[in-house]
Design an enzyme around this catalytic site. Structure first.
Site, PDB file in Angstrom:
ATOM      1  CB  SER A  46      -0.900  -0.016   1.235  1.00  0.00           C
ATOM      2  OG  SER A  46      -1.928   0.929   1.131  1.00  0.00           O
ATOM      3  N   PRO A  47       0.365   2.337  -0.615  1.00  0.00           N
ATOM      4  CG  PRO A  47      -0.646   3.730  -2.190  1.00  0.00           C
ATOM      5  CD  PRO A  47      -0.861   2.463  -1.429  1.00  0.00           C
ATOM      6  CD  GLN A  92      -1.776   7.318  -3.313  1.00  0.00           C
ATOM      7  OE1 GLN A  92      -1.116   7.940  -2.481  1.00  0.00           O
ATOM      8  NE2 GLN A  92      -2.701   6.432  -2.980  1.00  0.00           N
ATOM      9  CE1 TYR A 149      -2.976  14.670   2.583  1.00  0.00           C
ATOM     10  CE2 TYR A 149      -3.474  12.448   1.829  1.00  0.00           C
ATOM     11  CZ  TYR A 149      -2.843  13.298   2.720  1.00  0.00           C
ATOM     12  OH  TYR A 149      -2.095  12.794   3.749  1.00  0.00           O
ATOM     13  NE  ARG A 174      -5.462   4.205  -1.108  1.00  0.00           N
ATOM     14  CZ  ARG A 174      -4.716   3.677  -0.133  1.00  0.00           C
ATOM     15  NH1 ARG A 174      -4.313   4.430   0.883  1.00  0.00           N
ATOM     16  NH2 ARG A 174      -4.361   2.421  -0.163  1.00  0.00           N
ATOM     17  NE  ARG A 186      -0.048   1.355  11.475  1.00  0.00           N
ATOM     18  CZ  ARG A 186      -0.989   2.145  10.959  1.00  0.00           C
ATOM     19  NH1 ARG A 186      -1.815   1.658  10.050  1.00  0.00           N
ATOM     20  NH2 ARG A 186      -1.100   3.403  11.313  1.00  0.00           N
TER      21      ARG A 186
END
Length: 761
Positions: A407-408, A486, A567, A615, A709
């Site tokens: 994952s980013p 991304q 964002y 996303r 993680r």
């Protein structure tokens, strides 16, 4: 003795939890005066059968062998679950259930209480709680989901009661199912489901459930009790073998989830459904109440005083209950949305149902019933010996060798937006680690679009060259692994400190001006952004296209447009952050306009054969924000414009969000988008084990799983997942220099002879 602290005990409610608590407390200290108030008669009961787990029975056996022996003699046991989907029945074994009639359970507990000297007051309303708390050392409120005791002290307990979308009714049949049976009926009015299980040699519980709108459309609102019973028996005639159903003051109701911020107040404590509820589809109501009773009695024995005992009781039980309630919510929401799954292949449907709560997983189900699990895998298309996570997946011209995505993750390690050696090692290590797709962090499309001074960009040629170094390494040293970029713009969440210096906190110096859909600061103390003008929207769109052009030349295999987490583009989508009154604000279609314009512009310069994903935050976790329904429409809109998959995240849009964290907690949103929008999805959010990945993929809830993680903890997470499952096929490839490590290292010696005889001293 610590138990002597509570000498006079009042129990409000004569259900299994209250009765068992009373029996335990009296048995542990016969000098106690224990009184139960139950407003119903001794033989009144609602519902028919009760299911208890082996774990709960073990606790009962240890605490009160007399009750355990009586229960053991009454239990009906079985192992199988039958799932009937569009006339096809699939059976999964090895599940291990035990049930008995609720009336018999109460009778056993009545007898035990009487034998111990507990005073039982049936047909009697309990005195008002304030009076009981004055006249008794301990008051146990076990008066159920509609607890009047809890409501009397609502300010102290601060309860939250959520009513759900389905109606259900408890009924019984005068024969024993030979398995736990789930049967689906698709009618002209909608979908109904039957949950049935035996509780005696000649009797079964039957629960009929359906969405509220189905209940209304089918006319159940106009039927009396007997008419409802007859109608249900007719609809499920095949499951019942043409037999009738019976009721016992049965009524259609909605399930209510009860949560309390506190479980005790002074010498008053909540137990069972008064404190918490868990949906019947995981069979935990009585189980939780009995376990509460065991824990409360133990804490009263172990602690020096009542306050310490009640605190210890809540600390012990709350995490267990919270975990059960998360599983129960996942289960009830699965049944609420069962229509999403009806079109799945029948075995996959059955596997999806069995794993709906996330407590039963792929690996767990394989242990219970390897034959069934292997049949599901074959139907899914897994080659022999291939776990679902190691099956390939294709997006346009990119074929991923497995379903694992790194994952980013923002690293905040760039200098002037240039990715350096850290990024090479970070992304390169995870590519060598075997994932099918490795994603960069959010790469910013302009200097002003950075989140922090340490964020990477792709708005200069120097930055693009640095990214090329990384993609070349991945393609050369980890052939077959995809690397994606991304692209995003920070919007109102920019000009902040590095994460470990104060996440989302403004820079102490060197701030740059912010722009957003509307002039709303992210949180108190944050910089207020300027609302973007039409001309600035055009400039930013061009920044995205320039960045996409550079990303293509830098060798990325996939591009993801970041429209999540508050964002810039996400800020246009959410009604909480977009207050515009022009063509880019208002309705969802208008809020989508600018993100779609950016998507179209990027797609026009991104190579046709390379996929694009988006996303999104599928919920804002805040009142008035983006809803799951909105998320489906957002996904549909991007799919219509050519998105190849939706990366389904949640939240981080507003600072006062209230997420419902838990294992795989964001997956239901991906599942729903996949089912309703018909587009491939990437699931993210607390997916931490390869077993979870296999379960989600095989159930058809997602197409890819993105893990963050776990890949920070172990860059070679995917390789190790293969090794731990004994898999060595084409879905994951160990780099040649690492092949010697493809087997788990031996640990300390475990083959020492075990003692055969223990001698007394």
């Amino acid at each position: 003795m610590a138990g002597a602290v509570a000498v006079r005990v009042a129990v409000v409610g004569g259900g299994p939890g209250g009765l068992y608590a009373a029996a335990l407390l009296k048995r542990l200290d016969p000098s106690r005066e224990v009184t139960i108030w139950e407003r119903n008669a001794p033989d009144d009961t609602f519902g028919f059968g009760v299911v208890l787990s082996d774990e709960t029975l073990g606790g009962i056996e240890h605490a009160d062998p007399v009750v355990y022996a009586a229960l053991r003699d009454e239990f009906v046991r079985w192992d199988d679950i039958d799932i009937v989907h569009r006339g096809v029945r699939h059976t999964s074994g090895g599940h291990g259930f035990a049930a008995l009639g609720r009336q018999r359970l109460l009778g056993i507990l009545h007898e035990r209480c009487r034998s111990l000297g507990v005073e039982l007051r049936f047909g009697t309303e309990a005195p008002y709680p304030a009076r009981l708390t004055r006249t008794h050392d301990l008051v146990i409120a076990a008066d159920g989901v509609h607890s009047s005791t809890r409501e009397a002290y609502a300010e102290a307990f601060r309860p939250s009661v959520e009513t759900h979308r389905c109606r259900y009714i408890w009924l019984a049949a005068d024969f024993a199912f030979d398995a736990f049976r789930f049967e689906i009926a698709e009618t002209e009015h909608g979908v109904l489901q039957l949950h049935g299980y035996p509780y005696a040699a000649d009797a079964s519980t039957v629960i009929i459930e359906m969405r509220e709108e189905v209940w209304q459309a089918a006319g159940f609102a106009e039927l009396d009790e007997q008419e409802s019973v007859e109608r249900c028996a007719k609809i499920f005639a095949d499951a019942l073998g043409g037999r009738s159903l019976r009721s016992n003051k049965s009524a259609w109701t909605h399930f209510r989830t009860v949560v309390n911020e506190r479980w005790s107040h002074g010498n008053l404590v909540l137990l069972g459904d008064a404190a918490h509820t868990a949906h019947f589809s995981i069979g935990s109501g009585t189980k939780l109440a009995v376990e509460d009773a065991l824990a409360l009695a133990a804490c009263l024995e172990e602690q020096p005083g009542l306050p310490e005992a009640l605190t210890a009781y809540e600390e012990e039980r709350r995490p267990v209950v919270a975990s059960t309630q998360r599983a129960a919510r996942a289960s009830l929401e699965w049944f609420e949305n069962i229509g999403l799954y009806l079109g799945r292949p029948s075995r996959q449907f059955a596997f999806n149902l069995l794993t709906r709560s996330r407590r039963v997983t792929h690996d767990n189900l394989r242990l219970r019933d390897a034959h069934f699990t292997e049949a599901v895998e074959r139907e899914f298309g897994c080659p022999p010996g291939t776990p679902p996570m190691f099956t390939p997946f294709r997006l346009r011209g990119l074929t991923l060798r497995n379903r694992v995505v790194v994952s980013p993750m923002d690293m905040y390690a760039a200098v002037d937006g240039v990715p350096g050696d850290f990024h090479l090692v970070h992304l390169g290590a995870r590519a060598l680690g075997g994932a099918g797709l490795v994603m960069t962090e959010m790469v910013c499309v302009s200097r002003e679009g950075r989140i922090t001074p340490g964020c990477a960009g792709i708005y200069t040629g120097r930055q693009a060259e640095a990214w090329r170094r990384i993609t070349d390494f991945v393609h050369t040293r980890a052939p077959g692994v995809g690397i994606g970029v991304q692209l995003g713009h920070s919007g109102r969440k920019g000009s902040t400190r590095l994460m470990w210096e104060g996440i989302d906190e403004p820079l102490e110096e060197g701030n740059w001006p912010l722009v957003a859909a509307s002039p709303l600061p992210y949180k108190p103390g944050s910089q207020t952004p300027r609302a973007l003008s039409r001309a600035q929207l055009t400039d930013i769109r061009e920044q995205f296209t320039d960045a996409a052009w550079r990303a293509a030349r830098s060798g990325f295999d996939l591009l993801e447009l970041h429209c999540a987490h508050g964002y810039l583009l996400s800020g246009f989508l959410s009604p909480l952050t977009n207050h515009r009154t022009d063509a880019y604000g208002g309705s969802l279609a208008r809020r989508l306009r600018f993100p779609l314009e950016v998507f179209d512009a990027v797609r026009s310069v991104w190579p046709e054969e390379r996929p694009m994903t988006v996303r999104i935050s599928a919920t804002d976790w805040a009142e008035g924000g983006t809803t799951a329904e909105d998320a489906v429409e957002i996904a549909r809109a991007f799919a219509a414009h050519g998105a190849d998959a939706i990366d389904v995240s949640t939240g981080q849009v507003v600072a006062d969000e209230q997420p419902a964290y838990g294992r795989s907690y964001q997956t239901p949103y991906a599942d729903r988008i996949r089912g309703e929008a018909g587009i491939p999805v990437i699931a993210v959010g607390a997916i931490s084990s390869w077993d979870d990945v296999n379960s989600l993929i095989l159930a058809g809830r997602t197409d890819l799983c993105a893990l963050a993680r776990p890949h920070l903890y172990d860059p070679h997470w995917t390789l190790h997942a293969a090794a731990e499952q004994g898999y060595a096929g084409p879905g994951v490839v160990w780099p040649a220099p690492y092949r010697a490590g493809s087997r788990r290292p031996q640990s300390g010696r475990t083959d020492a002879p075990k003692p055969r005889l223990t001698l007394g001293t």
